[in-house]
Design an enzyme around this catalytic site. Structure first.
Site, PDB file in Angstrom:
ATOM      1  N   ASP A 192      -2.267   9.231  16.171  1.00 57.89           N
ATOM      2  CA  ASP A 192      -2.946   8.956  14.899  1.00 57.89           C
ATOM      3  C   ASP A 192      -3.654   7.613  14.971  1.00 57.89           C
ATOM      4  O   ASP A 192      -3.586   6.805  14.037  1.00 57.89           O
ATOM      5  CB  ASP A 192      -1.932   8.980  13.755  1.00 57.89           C
ATOM      6  CG  ASP A 192      -2.604   9.064  12.386  1.00 57.89           C
ATOM      7  OD1 ASP A 192      -3.773   9.512  12.322  1.00 57.89           O
ATOM      8  OD2 ASP A 192      -1.969   8.680  11.389  1.00 57.89           O
ATOM      9  N   VAL A 236       4.514   0.987   1.508  1.00 57.86           N
ATOM     10  CA  VAL A 236       4.698  -0.181   2.352  1.00 57.86           C
ATOM     11  C   VAL A 236       4.907  -1.392   1.455  1.00 57.86           C
ATOM     12  O   VAL A 236       4.139  -1.613   0.507  1.00 57.86           O
ATOM     13  CB  VAL A 236       3.482  -0.411   3.273  1.00 57.86           C
ATOM     14  CG1 VAL A 236       3.783  -1.516   4.278  1.00 57.86           C
ATOM     15  CG2 VAL A 236       3.090   0.865   3.987  1.00 57.86           C
ATOM     16  N   LYS A 294       8.305  -0.108   5.674  1.00 55.36           N
ATOM     17  CA  LYS A 294       7.697   1.199   5.425  1.00 55.36           C
ATOM     18  C   LYS A 294       8.789   2.170   5.002  1.00 55.36           C
ATOM     19  O   LYS A 294       9.684   2.485   5.799  1.00 55.36           O
ATOM     20  CB  LYS A 294       6.989   1.696   6.685  1.00 55.36           C
ATOM     21  CG  LYS A 294       5.898   0.754   7.195  1.00 55.36           C
ATOM     22  CD  LYS A 294       5.401   1.205   8.556  1.00 55.36           C
ATOM     23  CE  LYS A 294       4.386   0.207   9.112  1.00 55.36           C
ATOM     24  NZ  LYS A 294       3.095   0.290   8.457  1.00 55.36           N
ATOM     25  N   GLY A 345       0.818  -1.205   0.000  1.00 52.22           N
ATOM     26  CA  GLY A 345       0.000   0.000   0.000  1.00 52.22           C
ATOM     27  C   GLY A 345       0.847   1.248   0.000  1.00 52.22           C
ATOM     28  O   GLY A 345       2.084   1.193  -0.035  1.00 52.22           O
ATOM     29  N   ALA A 346       0.191   2.395   0.067  1.00 48.66           N
ATOM     30  CA  ALA A 346       0.855   3.698   0.075  1.00 48.66           C
ATOM     31  C   ALA A 346      -0.036   4.675   0.827  1.00 48.66           C
ATOM     32  O   ALA A 346      -1.251   4.493   0.923  1.00 48.66           O
ATOM     33  CB  ALA A 346       1.131   4.187  -1.342  1.00 48.66           C
ATOM     34  N   GLY A 347       0.585   5.709   1.370  1.00 53.28           N
ATOM     35  CA  GLY A 347      -0.155   6.715   2.119  1.00 53.28           C
ATOM     36  C   GLY A 347       0.591   8.025   2.113  1.00 53.28           C
ATOM     37  O   GLY A 347       1.526   8.232   1.325  1.00 53.28           O
ATOM     38  N   GLY A 348       0.199   8.924   3.012  1.00 53.06           N
ATOM     39  CA  GLY A 348       0.815  10.235   3.065  1.00 53.06           C
ATOM     40  C   GLY A 348       2.272  10.198   3.475  1.00 53.06           C
ATOM     41  O   GLY A 348       3.043  11.090   3.128  1.00 53.06           O
ATOM     42  N   MET A 349       2.678   9.164   4.210  1.00 50.99           N
ATOM     43  CA  MET A 349       4.058   9.076   4.686  1.00 50.99           C
ATOM     44  C   MET A 349       4.985   8.368   3.709  1.00 50.99           C
ATOM     45  O   MET A 349       6.191   8.574   3.743  1.00 50.99           O
ATOM     46  CB  MET A 349       4.094   8.329   6.026  1.00 50.99           C
ATOM     47  CG  MET A 349       3.420   9.061   7.163  1.00 50.99           C
ATOM     48  SD  MET A 349       4.404  10.457   7.735  1.00 50.99           S
ATOM     49  CE  MET A 349       5.780   9.591   8.466  1.00 50.99           C
ATOM     50  N   GLY A 350       4.447   7.513   2.853  1.00 49.83           N
ATOM     51  CA  GLY A 350       5.300   6.773   1.931  1.00 49.83           C
ATOM     52  C   GLY A 350       4.648   5.484   1.471  1.00 49.83           C
ATOM     53  O   GLY A 350       3.424   5.382   1.406  1.00 49.83           O
TER      54      GLY A 350
END
Length: 634
Positions: free
Chosen positions: A151, A43, A57, A36-41
């Site tokens: 969070d 995975v 991560k 996956g991916a998100g605001g931080m980077g």
């Protein structure tokens, strides 16, 4: 970073293939798929050398370029590695200083709570109670390590077969430090923030309890308690309006409503949350992990358990190609032996001191008979030899294991004192050469004998002159000695008087500082005569009140010890303590509680907590007394 898995239930959706811009390995971890991916980077899925799956991560490069983010990220990773709870995904490896920071956590084969609710709807009450009880245990361990999650949301809660797993604790604190959060990069979900967090006030463990209530409402109702929409609209409702709990089952109302109290002091503790879960249902101790989730959600766990392996796990060791017979290959742990070029290749070697080559048979240039040597002898180096007589010198001062230097001689050459001389005449080619060799050898023997006798006479005479002219004085400069003097035992070695034992140093006098108001985000440097709070949090300082809500020993080698209630602090008590910690949560401090401080610069201190700022104060600070013993660790 939002969880380990993306949404979806099929294996093709869970384990995405690596694309062209994805790395093949991360610090030796061979990547198998993208999770996956998100605001931080991003995975990725990988494996340890022993075959255990891990989630890697990788932080976005923009964050890695922010020095304050790196500092906080390193701090939080260090704290997170101490978290070893049953309902957390432990951090097992990390790199906070590389070009692109990353951390590795245990891979959890299960969907996130967010994915499960979106795909299958709200969870039954029994599953919600088991979920919240497990999350509360996770928070107990996280808070005990001095971390506020900040969070806690459905995408950071994974549903495993044996209970929930809380992930990504502490990373939001590092993200808050970077200016990227205000320039289009979204970190966190506003729907699950606490009122004090949304208003920019102090964040405490009670902030995570509010988020826990929001997670419970989302799991039971299938929607956020404060609705969805624009970020500022959701945050306004969180701060000023009451939550919508119309779809929350009655058995969960007390638990959810108490967690969602606007006042942090009115929220239950972690232990009280677990008691509320047990009161609502006696089966809230996670005793039946095989069936605590609905069957559709359990089926998603089966899909994620079949994780694909990389092509080769672990990466195969690099095998050097077989070399042709010749010199040994270079090894970083084995010193390389100097190679000798074959005749006719490479520069002509320079003979060692006092040796003169004869070009009549070797082809090397002849030095002038009385020229001074230009290059010292190199132990272990072999020089070419011709049929002329050779002299082999062995210097007792040389260390064992070195090869003796073979040297060519010249008539009149005298070896240095202390060297043994061996004549090795080569077979003559003609009668004239034999006669010349005998004459040279005879002359050389007489020369050596005469030089040796002169050397010892002069040597003894020099000693007498020196002894008569200058008496021994410990403060006078040492005279130059010959190389043989290096092996002469000193006075102490010969049984002289032993050196006097050093006098024990007295303990330094304490310096006391009363009623220091240490503001959040400020630090103290114990070496300062005027001990005053200074702005900033940095590892170069010695003690700081970090904005995460804890005291931190910032300097390299710095340590803290929280003394027991009623334990009297002193220099002797602090020196004897070994219960070291890098940071101490402020919530563990009460009036009169003391903290021992050891800095990396050699100072020791004793902090006595006197109180905290009031809620209506425009700044957050603690009042402390500090006693400092400077240079007390030597």
């Amino acid at each position: 970073m939002s969880g380990q898995q993306p949404s979806g239930g099929s294996a093709s959706q869970v384990f995405q293939p690596l694309s062209a811009d994805d790395p093949a390995t991360i610090a030796g971890y061979r990547l198998a798929a993208k999770l996956g991916a998100g605001g931080m980077g991003k995975v990725y899925l990988s494996y340890t050398p022993g075959g255990r799956p891990v989630a890697i991560k990788v932080i976005r490069p923009e964050f890695g370029e922010d020095p304050e983010f790196r500092r906080r990220f390193a701090q939080e990773v260090q704290s997170a590695q101490r978290v070893q709870g049953l309902f957390t995904a432990p951090v097992i490896d990390a790199d906070t200083k590389g070009a692109q920071p990353w951390l590795a956590t245990a891979y959890v084969p299960g969907p996130s709570l967010a994915d499960a609710v979106v795909a299958h709807g709200a969870l039954p009450v029994e599953a919600v109670l088991l979920l919240i009880a497990g999350m509360a245990e996770a928070l107990h361990v996280i808070h005990g390590a001095g971390i506020v999650h900040r969070d806690l949301k459905p995408s950071n809660v994974l549903l495993a077969a044996d209970g929930p797993r809380v992930i990504d604790f502490g990373i939001a604190y590092a993200a808050d430090a970077t200016s990227l959060t205000g320039s289009g990069v979204t970190i966190g979900t506003p729907s699950f923030m606490a009122p004090e967090q949304a208003a920019g006030r102090r964040v405490t463990p009670a902030t995570d309890i509010f988020a826990l209530g929001q997670v419970a409402a989302f799991a039971a109702a299938g929607a956020p308690a404060f609705g969805e929409g624009t970020s500022h609209g959701v945050l306004y409702r969180i701060v000023h309006e009451e939550p919508d709990l119309s779809r929350v089952p009655e058995r969960l109302m007390e638990l959810v409503s108490r967690c969602l109290a606007k006042d942090p002091e009115a929220r239950p503790s972690v232990a009280e949350v677990i008691e509320l879960c047990q009161t609502a249902n006696a089966e809230t101790v996670l005793r039946r992990p095989e069936d605590w989730l609905p069957s559709p959600v359990a089926a998603d766990i089966t899909v994620r358990a079949a994780a694909p392996a990389p092509a080769q796990t672990p990466p195969p060791p690099t095998t050097a190609p077989t070399a042709a017979p010749g010199p040994a290959a270079y090894s970083p742990t084995t010193p390389a032996a100097p190679s000798t070029p074959p005749p006719g290749f490479g520069p002509a070697p320079t003979p060692p001191p006092g040796q003169y080559a004869d070009t009549s048979q070797t082809g090397y240039p002849l030095q002038a008979p009385h020229a001074q040597p230009t290059q010292p002898a190199h132990p272990g180096r072999q020089y070419p030899s011709g049929p002329q007589p050779q002299v082999q010198h062995q210097n007792p001062a040389h260390t064992s294991g070195q090869f003796p230097v073979q040297a060519q001689t010249h008539p009149g050459h005298v070896p240095p004192p202390g060297q043994q001389t061996h004549l090795t005449p080569t077979p003559p080619k003609r009668r004239g050469g034999r006669i010349a060799a005998i004459a040279i050898a005879a002359a050389l023997v007489f020369a050596i004998a005469g030089a040796g006798a002169a050397y010892y006479v002069l040597k003894d005479d020099g000693k007498e002159t020196q002894n008569n002219a200058s008496p021994t004085n410990s403060t006078s400069p040492k005279a130059e000695t010959s190389p043989d003097a290096a092996d002469t035992p000193s006075a102490d070695d010969k049984g002289g008087e032993p050196a006097a034992e050093p006098t024990p140093q007295a303990d330094p006098e304490p310096a006391e500082y009363k009623s220091i108001n240490l503001t959040e985000g400020y630090h103290l440097t114990l070496g300062d005569e005027d001990l005053r709070p200074q702005d900033g949090e940095d590892q170069g300082y010695e003690l700081s009140y970090d904005s995460g809500g804890y005291l931190d020993a910032e300097s390299e080698g710095g340590k803290l010890v929280l003394l027991d209630p009623g334990q009297a602090g002193s220099l002797a008590a602090c020196r004897a303590e070994t219960r070291f910690a890098q940071n101490i949560p402020v919530e563990k401090l009460s009036k009169g509680r003391q903290v021992c401080i050891t800095t990396g610069t050699g100072h020791m201190g004793l902090l006595t907590y006197q109180g905290h700022s009031s809620e209506d104060s425009p700044s957050t600070y603690m009042t402390v007394d500090v006693t400092v013993w400077r240079n007390a660790t030597g």
